[in-house]
Design a protein around this motif. Structure first.
Motif, mmCIF file in Angstrom:
data_model
loop_
_atom_site.group_PDB
_atom_site.id
_atom_site.type_symbol
_atom_site.label_atom_id
_atom_site.label_comp_id
_atom_site.label_asym_id
_atom_site.label_seq_id
_atom_site.Cartn_x
_atom_site.Cartn_y
_atom_site.Cartn_z
ATOM 1 N N SER A 55 -2.733 -10.146 0.190
ATOM 2 C CA SER A 55 -3.319 -8.958 -0.434
ATOM 3 C C SER A 55 -2.296 -7.865 -0.720
ATOM 4 C CB SER A 55 -4.413 -8.378 0.485
ATOM 5 O OG SER A 55 -3.860 -8.030 1.745
ATOM 6 N N SER A 94 -1.789 -6.776 -4.341
ATOM 7 C CA SER A 94 -2.794 -5.961 -5.025
ATOM 8 C C SER A 94 -2.818 -4.539 -4.462
ATOM 9 C CB SER A 94 -4.185 -6.602 -4.912
ATOM 10 O OG SER A 94 -4.535 -6.775 -3.546
ATOM 11 N N GLY A 95 -1.850 -4.234 -3.594
ATOM 12 C CA GLY A 95 -1.787 -2.891 -3.013
ATOM 13 C C GLY A 95 -1.405 -1.854 -4.047
ATOM 14 N N GLU A 96 -1.942 -0.649 -3.895
ATOM 15 C CA GLU A 96 -1.711 0.424 -4.857
ATOM 16 C C GLU A 96 -0.221 0.770 -4.966
ATOM 17 O OE1 GLU A 96 -3.417 4.871 -5.240
ATOM 18 O OE2 GLU A 96 -4.877 3.415 -4.502
ATOM 19 N N GLY A 97 0.450 0.913 -3.804
ATOM 20 C CA GLY A 97 1.870 1.273 -3.799
ATOM 21 C C GLY A 97 2.732 0.180 -4.408
ATOM 22 N N LEU A 105 1.836 -2.021 -6.705
ATOM 23 C CA LEU A 105 1.632 -2.031 -8.160
ATOM 24 C C LEU A 105 2.370 -0.871 -8.827
ATOM 25 C CD1 LEU A 105 -2.160 -2.971 -8.225
ATOM 26 C CD2 LEU A 105 -0.238 -4.427 -8.871
ATOM 27 N N GLU A 106 2.387 0.299 -8.164
ATOM 28 C CA GLU A 106 3.115 1.447 -8.705
ATOM 29 C C GLU A 106 4.621 1.176 -8.736
ATOM 30 O OE1 GLU A 106 2.251 5.154 -6.819
ATOM 31 O OE2 GLU A 106 0.113 5.060 -7.276
ATOM 32 N N LYS A 108 5.346 -1.052 -11.615
ATOM 33 C CA LYS A 108 5.159 -0.317 -12.869
ATOM 34 C C LYS A 108 6.386 0.537 -13.163
ATOM 35 C CE LYS A 108 1.859 2.632 -15.293
ATOM 36 N NZ LYS A 108 0.597 3.395 -15.186
ATOM 37 N N SER A 129 -2.073 -11.733 -9.811
ATOM 38 C CA SER A 129 -3.182 -11.352 -8.924
ATOM 39 C C SER A 129 -3.053 -12.063 -7.583
ATOM 40 C CB SER A 129 -4.515 -11.735 -9.567
ATOM 41 O OG SER A 129 -4.626 -13.160 -9.639
ATOM 42 N N ARG A 130 -3.851 -11.621 -6.645
ATOM 43 C CA ARG A 130 -3.846 -12.241 -5.319
ATOM 44 C C ARG A 130 -4.231 -13.716 -5.413
ATOM 45 N NH1 ARG A 130 -7.342 -9.549 -0.566
ATOM 46 N NH2 ARG A 130 -9.067 -10.157 -1.896
#
Length: 506
Positions: A10, A13-16, A18-19, A22, A32-33
């Motif tokens: 997982s 798919s963590g917010e940090g 993905l940032e 990016k 994806s997971r």
């Protein structure tokens, strides 16, 4: 990344996370997971297939096993496999790290081991299982339940013997020293004051080490560090701006305790060294067990005339316990896998630590085993691993053209001519010169297996057995699965796959 660091899937798919991607590469679409899970499963299946193919060509393997509990209270059983490869090199792999929901009874553990062995196509190839001294795993490896030999971990056996001696008087010192170390670990003020005293006294800026109940050698580290930092620690406890008088009275170690630590330190360091040698995974270790055991008993545990009473009592207790646990005076000794391995290790084949009668009994046992090998193989006895690959006198150095020409002229069976009879083969092996202690016995066997084909087959069988069950323990301790809370989010199925890929790709 997920495999190497044993992270929960997982994380992708963590917010940090993905940032971060990016920022690094805006045009990259992070899988994806589900995609990562699918790829891990595919890599697991691929790597498993490669290992299955490799193990299918192996004649003999040994396994180690250990049980452990993660922070999630999930119970796991790990099984590792060890064998000698084509070029007479030690090989190992993790076979299984599986969640075990039921009770750890002897029957359940035996069933789990047999399942792992069957799954990897190793039925009939397992020589021995190395395990700790817990009663359930000892019973699980009984001949009534499994068809391989049971070998107790030397490190655990030595720990039990030393713990027997600790119970006499040293446990009081360990408890007091542990309490002192905890104080400095939990008190920021005391820890900072210790750093200042170290600088003033020009002592190494080392932190104190806490001992672990399940690892006796951590006691050696704790004693050693306290002795190194004794006067800095004493200065902090004497400073009333840092340590209250009431606390100091509880924490200060008596002169007697300091003396005991200093007296036992050299002996404990020697015993710790023995554990380190036997726990090596890269070289043959099982053949060292009895040479080291007898050396400890007859040399390092020998009580000198001017020995301090406490040290003498400690030595006598360890000696008595270790002798009993290693069965050094037992009639069964000559059949012990570790002793047979010593006789098959060219460095130890003279087994000088045994009496002449027992020495002869060991070589009679070897002759009997050689006869069994001949019976199993038929009259045409091959030269174990490496035979038929063109390397008639394969050794650590490159074979010269002259040697290859000699092999062509004289024939492949020329070197085995003196080994036509099992008894003659053993006798010739005994008379052969011994390599130095720092040499690799597998290199010796790679060069000499055509001369001693039956003994080479036995060497392949016995020298692959690890000296301890440490390989299984390292799987979860090195992976941090016991202490890392992030990894508690791993499912049992992913633990098995990720540990397998992590350890077998290293």
């Amino acid at each position: 990344m997920v495999e190497k660091d044993l992270l929960p899937v997982s994380v992708v798919s963590g917010e940090g996370f993905l940032e971060l991607f990016k920022y690094l590469e805006p045009n990259f679409s992070v899988p994806s997971r589900q995609t990562i899970t699918s790829r891990i499963e595919h890599r697991f299946a691929s790597k498993k297939g490669e290992l299955l193919a490799e193990l299918s060509a192996v004649n003999y393997v040994a396994i180690t096993t250990d049980s452990w509990t993660a922070l999630t209270t999930e119970s796991y059983v790990t099984v590792t496999c060890h064998w000698i490869g084509k070029e007479w090199q030690m090989q190992s792999a993790v076979l299984m790290t599986r969640s075990m929901a039921g009770r750890h009874t002897a029957d359940n553990l035996a069933a789990s081991l047999k399942e792992a062995v069957d799954q990897w196509g190793l039925t009939g190839k397992v020589v021995a299982c190395v395990h700790d001294n817990a009663s359930n795993i000892v019973a699980a490896n009984n001949r009534e339940r499994v068809d391989w030999m049971s070998v107790s971990c030397f490190a655990h056996t030595l720990q039990l013997a030393i713990n027997d001696a600790f119970k006499i008087f040293v446990h009081r010192v360990i408890c007091a020293a542990g309490k002192l170390v905890r104080h400095f670990s939990h008190s920021t003020v005391a820890c900072k004051a210790l750093e200042e005293k170290q600088e003033q006294m020009q002592l190494p800026k080392h932190k104190l080490i806490q001992s672990c109940k399940t690892r006796w050698n951590s006691v050696v580290d704790m004693f050693e560090r306290l002795l190194e930092q004794r006067w800095a620690v004493t200065a902090v406890l004497s400073d009333r701006t840092v340590t209250k008088l009431q606390d100091a009275r509880v924490l200060e170690l008596t002169d007697e305790y300091w003396a005991i630590m200093g007296e036992l330190k050299p002996l404990l360091e020697t015993l710790k060294c023995a554990t380190t040698v036997i726990s090596s995974e890269k070289t043959v270790a099982i053949s060292h067990i009895y040479p080291i055991t007898f050396s400890i008993i007859r040399k390092h545990l020998l009580v000198a005339a001017d020995e301090r009473p406490r040290v003498a009592e400690f030595k006598r207790t360890v000696l008595r316990s270790l002798s009993e646990r290693m069965e050094v005076d037992s009639e069964r000794l000559v059949s012990m896998p570790a002793l047979i391995a010593s006789a098959l290790d060219p460095r130890h084949k003279h087994i000088p630590f045994l009496s002449p009668a027992k020495r002869e009994a060991v070589f009679e046992k070897l002759k009997q085993l050689c006869a069994d090998v001949e019976h199993a193989m038929g009259e045409d006895v091959p030269g174990a691993i490496g035979e038929g690959d063109g390397a008639v006198t394969a050794g650590p150095s490159e074979i010269s053209c002259r040697e290859s020409a000699m092999a062509m002229l004289l024939g492949d069976d020329y070197s085995t001519a003196d080994a036509a009879d099992p008894q003659l083969e053993v006798d010739t092996y005994r008379k052969d010169s011994r390599p130095s202690l720092d040499s690799n016995p597998l290199e010796w066997w790679r060069a000499n297996h055509p001369r001693f084909p039956r003994l080479a087959s036995l060497a392949e069988r016995y020298l692959c057995i690890p000296g301890t069950s440490v390989p299984s323990e390292r799987v979860f301790s090195a992976a941090g699965l016991v202490v890392n809370r992030l990894r508690t989010r791993l499912t049992p199925e992913h633990v098995d796959m990720l540990v397998f890929l992590n350890k077998n790709n290293s």
